[in-house]
Design an enzyme around this catalytic site. Sequence first.
Site, PDB file in Angstrom:
ATOM      1  CE  LYS A  94      -9.137  44.354  45.663  1.00  0.00           C
ATOM      2  NZ  LYS A  94      -8.224  45.390  46.468  1.00  0.00           N
ATOM      3  CD  GLU A 116     -17.471  43.901  47.827  1.00  0.00           C
ATOM      4  OE1 GLU A 116     -18.770  43.056  47.692  1.00  0.00           O
ATOM      5  OE2 GLU A 116     -16.578  43.757  47.964  1.00  0.00           O
ATOM      6  CB  SER A 383      -0.795  42.477  45.891  1.00  0.00           C
ATOM      7  OG  SER A 383      -0.719  43.328  46.726  1.00  0.00           O
TER       8      SER A 383
HETATM    9  C1  LIG Z   1      -7.371  45.094  47.385  1.00  0.00           C
HETATM   10  C2  LIG Z   1      -6.172  45.050  48.298  1.00  0.00           C
HETATM   11  C3  LIG Z   1      -5.761  43.736  49.032  1.00  0.00           C
HETATM   12  C4  LIG Z   1      -6.109  43.529  50.041  1.00  0.00           C
HETATM   13  O1  LIG Z   1      -7.214  42.751  48.736  1.00  0.00           O
HETATM   14  P1  LIG Z   1      -7.045  41.061  50.226  1.00  0.00           P
HETATM   15  O2  LIG Z   1      -8.636  40.284  49.536  1.00  0.00           O
HETATM   16  O3  LIG Z   1      -6.537  40.978  51.257  1.00  0.00           O
HETATM   17  O4  LIG Z   1      -6.180  40.468  49.026  1.00  0.00           O
HETATM   18  C5  LIG Z   1      -4.485  44.102  48.426  1.00  0.00           C
HETATM   19  N1  LIG Z   1      -3.557  44.368  47.480  1.00  0.00           N
HETATM   20  C6  LIG Z   1      -3.845  45.206  46.433  1.00  0.00           C
HETATM   21  C7  LIG Z   1      -2.361  45.682  46.036  1.00  0.00           C
HETATM   22  C8  LIG Z   1      -5.494  45.444  47.177  1.00  0.00           C
HETATM   23  O5  LIG Z   1      -5.761  46.119  45.453  1.00  0.00           O
END
Ligand SMILES: *Cc1c(COP(=O)(O)O)cnc(C)c1O
Length: 400
Positions: A94, A116, A383
């Site tokens: 993020k 948000e 992610s």
């Molecule tokens: C917020 C988040 C997501 C989901 O958000 P996307 O916009 O779909 O990437 C996925 N993995 C993690 C670790 C997150 O914090």
Amino acid sequence: MTDSLKNFPDQRGHFGTFGGMFVADTLVNALHQLQQAFEHYWADDTFRQLFYTDLRDYVGRPTPLYHAQRWSDALQGAQIYLKREDLNHTGAHKINNTIGQALLAKQMGKTRIIAETGAGQHGVATATVAARLGLECVVYMGALDVKRQASNVHRMKLLGATVVPVTAGSQTLKDALNEAMRDWVAHVDQTFYIIGTVAGPHPYPKMVREFQAIIGQEAREQILQRTQQLPAALVACVGGGSNAIGLFHAFLDDKDVALYGVEAAGHGLQTGEHAASLTAGRPGVLHGNRTYLLADEAGQILPTHSISAGLDYPGVGPEHAWLKELHRAQYVAVDDQQALAACYQLTRSEGILPALETSHALAYVEQLAPTLSPQQSIIVNLSGRGDKDMNTILAQGDDV
Ligand SMILES: *Cc1c(COP(=O)(O)O)cnc(C)c1O
């Protein structure tokens, strides 16, 4: 060049019949200004230099592409490579986006940032960059989420942000987004609204994608250097869709690379308690754009469920809706229990504790890898890290 899928959306933010700008008149001006500023600065070398220097020195990029050898061997199929976004500052992808938007806010002379947040991950990433740039920061968060995610609320406050609990509707992410939009309309002159994913009205889906595309640009270079060939497949979890688009974008024109987005099937698609907008939803308008969403016959947005708060959203970015209709990407769903099992599996076989969002992608890799050969490879977007999910994991009561 014109055939390239990378050139979308068009000037008005359309990905085929998806995307666009469905907002109240009061916001149209602000969005046009934002679009102009983004296009101006994104074409400016000095701005890009600022952005890429921050990604290197503050975020810690490039993130490694790690060959998960033991996990690959156990699955007896393709070689699995993890793109380590969990190693970024604040623990997920993020921050790539919040850095970009905060730098843009600064260039535009804005002094106040709003955002948000659902689980609080985007709120923390926003409060972090606001602190660093000395900008005022207000984060809207559903009152229910404020209770569920107390430690992230404390983190945001520690970073100097004001957290506003939203008591409307289901008191979760979609209500927080509505409230942030309302704030923006009222304070548009000095305020910049940092949206956390590739959703919302144009230019957000494009802008957030451009800031996250660094993930796939690095991964493409890294895999070519390592294996001298492109991967057979990319896999990423999909909430709003920003980490997935971030990984996919650089590979969109590589037709032989299969793209898989993994949504949250929650308690199971047949129970209706899930967050799989692409797999089980239909087209409609939500939060300023046309996309796939979860709604009833009357168009009322349905409540969602996922074990991972970051996937718990009734819509999805419009570019994914378009890639689905083009059959360029495939979207599948994985339930809570499958995601948890994959979380344990990666932790035990590689010593990496993934976020529960990420674990959805990992669970699908467990199905996909054995269908491929050991000469082929899969890149999965790791992610985020799972430290934030320890309470949820422990609450399962599994004997781990
Ligand atoms: C917020 C988040 C997501 C989901 O958000 P996307 O916009 O779909 O990437 C996925 N993995 C993690 C670790 C997150 O914090």
